[in-house]
Design an enzyme around this catalytic site. Structure first.
Site, PDB file in Angstrom:
ATOM      1  N   ASP A 247      29.037  23.096  37.215  1.00 47.61           N
ATOM      2  CA  ASP A 247      28.047  22.052  37.879  1.00 47.61           C
ATOM      3  C   ASP A 247      28.528  20.981  38.226  1.00 47.61           C
ATOM      4  OD1 ASP A 247      25.290  22.663  38.668  1.00 47.61           O
ATOM      5  OD2 ASP A 247      24.769  21.337  37.089  1.00 47.61           O
TER       6      ASP A 247
ATOM      7  N   HIS B 234      21.932  21.677  33.344  1.00 41.58           N
ATOM      8  CA  HIS B 234      23.056  21.063  33.707  1.00 41.58           C
ATOM      9  C   HIS B 234      24.201  21.526  32.678  1.00 41.58           C
ATOM     10  CE1 HIS B 234      26.036  18.461  35.901  1.00 41.58           C
ATOM     11  NE2 HIS B 234      26.091  17.529  34.895  1.00 41.58           N
TER      12      HIS B 234
ATOM     13  N   SER C  11      30.550  18.592  35.621  1.00 44.69           N
ATOM     14  CA  SER C  11      30.000  17.473  36.252  1.00 44.69           C
ATOM     15  C   SER C  11      30.935  16.609  36.735  1.00 44.69           C
ATOM     16  CB  SER C  11      29.205  16.815  35.235  1.00 44.69           C
ATOM     17  OG  SER C  11      28.113  15.973  35.758  1.00 44.69           O
TER      18      SER C  11
END
Length: 357
Positions: A221, A289, A196
């Site tokens: 991600d 996610h 992230s």
């Protein structure tokens, strides 16, 4: 406005459970066009949603103002080896050449070095850090360095945490340079892995290294909010390391929807809802996610479990239009892999299906 929207969105999720609808950015924007623009729900490391403000400004192209006193004080490094995976050595680093580098004495420059960086509202104890660390040390002895920038990653004014990725990345890059100069580290053995916001932090770290290019960066991600500017110095980019591989699992919502590496993997199309993610747990995209690091951690000890095919899109993959030259997604990806690759996963562990002709 939010007091009205939150229960309304919850009702939407309830209806989704009944009709098995796909909760995506388009549906959320149909409820409030400002969703994902001025505000959105972001999950913490337990998947709990938080309302965050995406305004003023919501990307890393701000004036670079440092909102915290000193990154030296806010970032803690945790060092692990196979024999100490449950009892890491914690230390801070001050980027001052006149100050001797305080580094764990059991660091071995002859072993591979993995640097793991978490995302928003995470810390060293978060699943992303612990699962990846444990997977590697289960397989073999190596140096694992977890970067805990939790104090800077907690802000509900999201742009502050997003902006901090540059400072934290530079800090990590400076440490790597000192490791090269003072601990005989070879950049050929350095692999940075980030999830992230941590994926972009990894890119900034690689870009900040002055002694050469690190061998590899893996982006799990990479965050989309705040990182829509595609200039190479604004987000994770193939120029940040000799090889950059990316896994997308919540693209267009929490994760980036563009190719950011030399090779980009799009399991199950790379979007919500990933198999096995449903109901409230994926209302914010949290489950999908998180699948990026879960798939990656599994790949460390199941090296050919996530075989992917070079395709133009998921429809071509499903229609058997691209069935040659499979490559493994995750830890074992060949450093020669290029372009977009697609695959399907199982809905529960073990997630990797191998290669099905």
């Amino acid at each position: 406005m939010l007091d009205f929207l939150i229960p309304f969105l919850c009702q939407h999720v309830f209806m989704r459970n009944i009709f098995d609808l796909k909760c995506n950015m388009e549906q959320l924007k149909s409820i409030d066009p400002n969703y994902g623009v001025t505000w959105m729900f972001l999950p913490d490391d337990q998947g709990v949603p938080h309302v965050v403000d995406l305004t003023v400004p919501n990307d890393t192209s701000s004036d670079g103002k440092n909102f915290w006193s000193d990154v030296n004080d806010e970032v803690t490094f945790y060092f692990y080896r196979q024999k100490t995976k449950g009892s890491p050595i914690a230390f801070k680093f001050k980027n001052d050449p006149s100050v001797p580098l305080k580094f764990p004495t059991n660091y071995d420059p002859q072993l591979p070095t993995k640097v793991v960086i978490h995302g928003w509202r995470n810390s060293v104890s978060s699943p992303v850090c612990q699962q990846i660390k444990d997977a590697y040390l289960q397989r073999e002895d190596m140096n694992v360095l977890v970067v805990d920038w939790g104090p800077l990653a907690q802000d509900t004014l999201y742009f502050r945490s997003a902006t901090a990725t540059k400072d934290v990345g530079r800090h990590v890059g400076s440490l790597i340079d000192r490791m090269v100069a003072e601990r005989s580290t070879s950049l050929n053995s350095v692999h940075i892995i980030g999830h992230s916001l941590g994926a972009h932090t990894s890119g900034f770290a690689g870009r900040a290294v002055r002694s050469g290019n690190v061998s590899r960066i893996t982006g799990l991600d990479p965050a989309l909010p705040g990182f829509v500017d595609m200039q190479p110095d604004k987000l994770l980019d193939p120029t940040d390391a000799r090889f950059v591989d990316v896994i997308h699992t919540c693209s267009g919502m929490l994760g980036h929807n563009k190719n950011l590496g030399h090779v980009d993997f799009w399991p199950n199309g790379g979007t919500v809802t990933q198999p096995g993610c449903n109901g409230m747990e994926d209302f914010t995209g949290a489950c999908s996610h998180g699948r990026s690091y879960i798939y990656y951690a599994e790949s460390v000890n199941r090296r050919n479990a996530f075989m992917a095919l070079p395709c133009e899109n998921m429809n071509d993959y499903k229609n058997n239009q691209c069935r040659t030259n499979p490559v493994p997604m995750g830890d074992a990806v060949p450093l020669t892999a290029k372009g977009s690759h697609y695959l399907e996963t199982n809905a529960e562990p073990a997630y990797g299906r191998g290669f099905r002709r």
